[in-house]
Enzyme design. Structure first.
Site, PDB file in Angstrom:
ATOM      1  N   GLY A 182       0.830  -1.197   0.000  1.00  0.00           N
ATOM      2  CA  GLY A 182       0.000   0.000   0.000  1.00  0.00           C
ATOM      3  C   GLY A 182       0.866   1.248   0.000  1.00  0.00           C
ATOM      4  N   GLY A 417      24.479  14.763 -28.438  1.00  0.00           N
ATOM      5  CA  GLY A 417      23.939  15.249 -27.164  1.00  0.00           C
ATOM      6  C   GLY A 417      24.466  14.458 -25.992  1.00  0.00           C
ATOM      7  N   ALA A 418      24.774  13.201 -26.244  1.00  0.00           N
ATOM      8  CA  ALA A 418      25.265  12.369 -25.147  1.00  0.00           C
ATOM      9  C   ALA A 418      26.665  12.816 -24.706  1.00  0.00           C
ATOM     10  CB  ALA A 418      25.267  10.908 -25.559  1.00  0.00           C
TER      11      ALA A 418
HETATM   12  C1  HXC Z   1      -3.892  -4.687  11.285  1.00  0.00           C
HETATM   13  C2  HXC Z   1      -2.802  -6.487  10.449  1.00  0.00           C
HETATM   14  C3  HXC Z   1      -2.552  -5.811   9.234  1.00  0.00           C
HETATM   15  C4  HXC Z   1      -3.040  -4.491   9.111  1.00  0.00           C
HETATM   16  C5  HXC Z   1      -1.691  -7.746   9.097  1.00  0.00           C
HETATM   17  N1  HXC Z   1      -2.257  -7.681  10.298  1.00  0.00           N
HETATM   18  N2  HXC Z   1      -1.877  -6.614   8.421  1.00  0.00           N
HETATM   19  N3  HXC Z   1      -3.449  -5.920  11.459  1.00  0.00           N
HETATM   20  N4  HXC Z   1      -3.693  -3.973  10.167  1.00  0.00           N
HETATM   21  N5  HXC Z   1      -2.826  -3.775   8.006  1.00  0.00           N
HETATM   22  C6  HXC Z   1      -2.273  -8.715  11.331  1.00  0.00           C
HETATM   23  C7  HXC Z   1      -3.148  -9.897  10.959  1.00  0.00           C
HETATM   24  O1  HXC Z   1      -4.472  -9.654  11.324  1.00  0.00           O
HETATM   25  C8  HXC Z   1      -2.512 -10.987  11.809  1.00  0.00           C
HETATM   26  O2  HXC Z   1      -2.951 -10.823  13.137  1.00  0.00           O
HETATM   27  C9  HXC Z   1      -1.043 -10.627  11.793  1.00  0.00           C
HETATM   28  O3  HXC Z   1      -0.975  -9.253  11.437  1.00  0.00           O
HETATM   29  C10 HXC Z   1      -0.252 -11.406  10.772  1.00  0.00           C
HETATM   30  O4  HXC Z   1      -0.925 -11.312   9.530  1.00  0.00           O
HETATM   31  P1  HXC Z   1      -1.236 -12.578   8.625  1.00  0.00           P
HETATM   32  O5  HXC Z   1      -2.204 -12.169   7.607  1.00  0.00           O
HETATM   33  O6  HXC Z   1      -1.572 -13.745   9.504  1.00  0.00           O
HETATM   34  O7  HXC Z   1       0.193 -12.843   8.004  1.00  0.00           O
HETATM   35  P2  HXC Z   1       0.531 -13.292   6.529  1.00  0.00           P
HETATM   36  O8  HXC Z   1      -0.283 -14.490   6.134  1.00  0.00           O
HETATM   37  O9  HXC Z   1       1.998 -13.451   6.509  1.00  0.00           O
HETATM   38  O10 HXC Z   1       0.162 -12.099   5.584  1.00  0.00           O
HETATM   39  C11 HXC Z   1       0.869 -10.881   5.701  1.00  0.00           C
HETATM   40  C12 HXC Z   1       0.185  -9.829   4.818  1.00  0.00           C
HETATM   41  C13 HXC Z   1      -1.353  -9.830   5.156  1.00  0.00           C
HETATM   42  C14 HXC Z   1       0.413 -10.183   3.365  1.00  0.00           C
HETATM   43  C15 HXC Z   1       0.856  -8.503   5.111  1.00  0.00           C
HETATM   44  O11 HXC Z   1      -1.481  -9.736   6.570  1.00  0.00           O
HETATM   45  C16 HXC Z   1      -2.049  -8.687   4.525  1.00  0.00           C
HETATM   46  O12 HXC Z   1      -2.411  -8.751   3.351  1.00  0.00           O
HETATM   47  N6  HXC Z   1      -2.351  -7.670   5.345  1.00  0.00           N
HETATM   48  C17 HXC Z   1      -3.090  -6.523   4.874  1.00  0.00           C
HETATM   49  C18 HXC Z   1      -2.222  -5.690   3.968  1.00  0.00           C
HETATM   50  C19 HXC Z   1      -2.916  -4.441   3.609  1.00  0.00           C
HETATM   51  O13 HXC Z   1      -3.848  -4.452   2.763  1.00  0.00           O
HETATM   52  N7  HXC Z   1      -2.603  -3.384   4.364  1.00  0.00           N
HETATM   53  C20 HXC Z   1      -3.256  -2.126   4.217  1.00  0.00           C
HETATM   54  C21 HXC Z   1      -2.628  -1.495   3.029  1.00  0.00           C
HETATM   55  S1  HXC Z   1      -3.266   0.057   2.762  1.00  0.00           S
HETATM   56  P3  HXC Z   1      -3.166 -12.061  14.135  1.00  0.00           P
HETATM   57  O14 HXC Z   1      -3.655 -11.436  15.374  1.00  0.00           O
HETATM   58  O15 HXC Z   1      -4.129 -12.957  13.435  1.00  0.00           O
HETATM   59  O16 HXC Z   1      -1.828 -12.685  14.254  1.00  0.00           O
HETATM   60  C22 HXC Z   1      -2.171   0.981   3.447  1.00  0.00           C
HETATM   61  C23 HXC Z   1      -2.453   2.403   3.254  1.00  0.00           C
HETATM   62  C24 HXC Z   1      -1.265   3.181   3.682  1.00  0.00           C
HETATM   63  O17 HXC Z   1      -1.234   0.577   4.034  1.00  0.00           O
HETATM   64  C25 HXC Z   1      -1.351   4.515   3.058  1.00  0.00           C
HETATM   65  C26 HXC Z   1      -0.205   5.340   3.477  1.00  0.00           C
HETATM   66  C27 HXC Z   1      -0.197   6.606   2.726  1.00  0.00           C
END
Ligand code: HXC
Length: 530
Positions: A182, A417-418
């Site tokens: 993200g 130019g380069a």
């Molecule tokens: C809260 C989160 C989280 C998040 C992961 N976790 N991402 N908690 N907010 N964004 C938590 C999960 O619930 C889980 O908690 C633990 O972290 C581990 O995650 P898993 O999914 O079990 O791990 P894994 O299978 O390795 O997958 C990792 C991952 C996946 C690929 C990163 O978690 C994922 O897709 N997360 C969401 C990514 C995402 O869309 N983020 C938001 C992006 S938007 P528990 O308690 O079950 O262990 C963004 C905007 C920012 O970031 C803008 C800035 C300008």
């Protein structure tokens, strides 16, 4: 084991307040606990604390904000333990020099970034800025903490703001050691150097599921945002490591070439390689067929102290090579065409790569040595429509604004130019050298002959006659222009040098330029991503 952890062992005889501190420290240092740490290791990853331990000089880490945690309570956060709010921050030393560091802890809510987590990072970045030391981020995070809503987005904004404020002031380095998804990708993208580790690092704005929903494309995590994709195709990543220890070793090496801030020069080292060492092997350059490809790395290794070249962005735009070396013990940045790839021509990606590196060197007081062998800009509709005019202009801008010492050597071709772009005299090169076999002209002899003598060539009665005329005219043109002597006669080349003298001449020029300063040009120079 971490010193703080050793100290945190509770002693039954300690006063209650001390025991309370020790208990709070112990809990905070556990991160997400043994099970989550085990899962992290099962993926071939170190924990955040191990990473800091291996990256920094042993025992040098001083943690800050260990006891900070979130104040958010929605979506069950009030019932969760969130040690350190999922990030470890502090300072320590690398090769004896101070650095500020943060490491996201994936074992705690997936290293997700809430407001407290962000403000811990912001605080350590402020410390780095105020005290003029590099800042290193170790990223391993699921991105914005969903439960905290817009607070986490605001947290990212605080980090981006500081990345920009620190840009060109202190070196900023990002290590991607897990997911980085993200908007989270934009903090590393704002920093000077991005490292990835094969197999464990992934960066993307939208992941494979969103890509599939939006475009129908099916793509794996690795193909979309792994180290190969970003080191070879997108150019987001500057260094790829085989493993985390390899990554930490590379970071330590990179830092050895950098000053602590824009207010310093890079560290000088004792140089065992004689400054008067000659480079006779480079004489082979003058025997080489002008159309033959060779790797410019061989030239760099010849002139560098102890033949050591620390290449940056090695997998991207291979027609241009950039990196660090030392000459006579002083750090210099190398910018060089590489005839082994696309004949060393300038194209869009090579222009971006060189321009950003030149701007980094200029921001951090590092002299630039430019090695030239360039036939021109790479032609084609793709390049024109892709904006080679706009991208090519970045090199011109970067060299023109650079006020650090600039030394160039034209080894073989420097056309059109380069020629101008590659640190030429009128772009304010300080010392411009050329080998005797250099060809410096508006264009290559064949192209020039076709344009200048098109009527004469068309009038030839037979192909054989035309070929003979073309060869003669090309030779005449080459004798006049495709040499360094016309350019030397105007002063645009300061000296035609024997290739065996290349190292000696560059070091002598660097010594002369060591106190170069152009008044009014030492303001802050942000290193905007190009
Ligand atoms: C809260 C989160 C989280 C998040 C992961 N976790 N991402 N908690 N907010 N964004 C938590 C999960 O619930 C889980 O908690 C633990 O972290 C581990 O995650 P898993 O999914 O079990 O791990 P894994 O299978 O390795 O997958 C990792 C991952 C996946 C690929 C990163 O978690 C994922 O897709 N997360 C969401 C990514 C995402 O869309 N983020 C938001 C992006 S938007 P528990 O308690 O079950 O262990 C963004 C905007 C920012 O970031 C803008 C800035 C300008």
């Amino acid at each position: 084991m971490d010193n703080a952890l050793k100290k945190s062992r509770t002693s039954a005889r300690a006063p209650a307040s001390l025991r309370a501190l020790q208990e709070a420290t112990r809990k905070a240092m556990q991160g997400g606990g043994a099970e989550k740490a085990q899962a992290q290791k099962a993926r071939g990853k170190f924990t955040a604390r191990e990473r800091i331990h291996y990256l920094l000089d042993e025992g040098s880490f001083q943690e800050t904000d260990l006891l900070v945690t979130t104040r958010a309570t929605d979506f069950g956060l009030q019932d969760k333990d969130i040690p350190g709010d999922g990030v470890i921050t502090g300072f320590g030393t690398i090769n004896g020099r101070e650095v500020c560091v943060y490491a996201q802890d994936f074992t705690v809510l997936g290293g997700s970034l809430g407001l407290a987590h962000a403000m811990k990072i912001a605080k350590i970045m402020d410390l780095a800025y105020d005290n003029k030391v590099p800042v290193i981020g170790l990223l391993d995070s699921g991105g914005a903490r969903i439960q905290e809503g817009v607070d986490s987005l605001d947290g990212y904004a605080e980090i981006f703001y500081r990345n920009t404020k620190c840009s060109g002031v202190v070196p900023q380095i990002s290590l991607i050691l897990g997911p980085c998804a993200g908007g989270a990708v934009y903090s590393p993208a704002l920093t000077d150097f991005v490292f990835m580790v094969e197999g464990i690092s992934h960066m993307f704005v939208t992941g494979p599921d969103v890509v599939k929903a939006a475009t129908g494309e099916e793509v794996s995590f690795d193909h979309l945002g792994g180290s190969d994709a970003h080191a070879g195709k997108s150019g987001v990543c500057h260094f790829v490591a085989k493993s985390e220890p390899d990554c930490f070793r590379q970071v330590r090496e990179l830092l050895s070439y950098l000053p602590q801030s824009r207010f310093e020069k890079p560290p000088r080292v004792a140089n065992p390689d004689p400054v008067r060492r000659q480079t006779p092997l480079l004489e082979k350059m003058c025997d080489l067929d002008a159309r033959k490809a060779y790797r410019m790395h061989h030239v760099v290794w010849q002139v560098a102290d102890e033949h050591k070249f620390f290449e940056v962005h090695a997998g991207y735009a291979k027609n241009m090579i950039v990196g660090f070396m030392r000459m006579g013990g002083e750090v210099v940045g190398v910018v060089a065409n590489n005839p082994a790839h696309l004949a060393g021509a300038l194209d869009i990606n090579a222009s971006d790569k060189a321009a950003r590196f030149i701007r980094f060197l200029n921001a951090f007081n590092i002299p630039i040595v430019t090695l030239v062998d360039v036939p021109g800009y790479w032609p084609g509709v793709h390049q024109e429509h892709g904006g080679i005019i706009r991208h090519g202009a970045k090199i011109l801008h970067a060299y023109c604004e650079a006020t650090v010492p600039k030394i160039s050597v034209i080894l073989r071709k420097a056309y059109g130019g380069a020629y101008i772009a590659m640190s030429s005299k009128h772009m304010r090169g300080d010392f411009n050298f050329a080998a005797p076999c250099a060809e410096i002209a508006v264009m290559g002899p064949q192209g020039a002959t076709e344009i200048l003598f098109s009527r004469e060539l068309a009038a030839c009665k037979t192909d054989e006659e035309r070929a003979q005329l073309r060869a003669r005219l090309s030779r005449d043109y080459a004798d006049k222009f495709a040499s360094p002597y016309q350019t030397a006669s105007t002063g645009s080349i300061d000296e035609v040098i024997e290739p065996s003298q290349m190292r000696v001449k560059i070091i002598r020029a660097l010594r002369f330029l060591k106190d170069k300063r152009i008044p009014g040009t030492h303001e802050n120079r942000g290193n905007i991503p190009l």
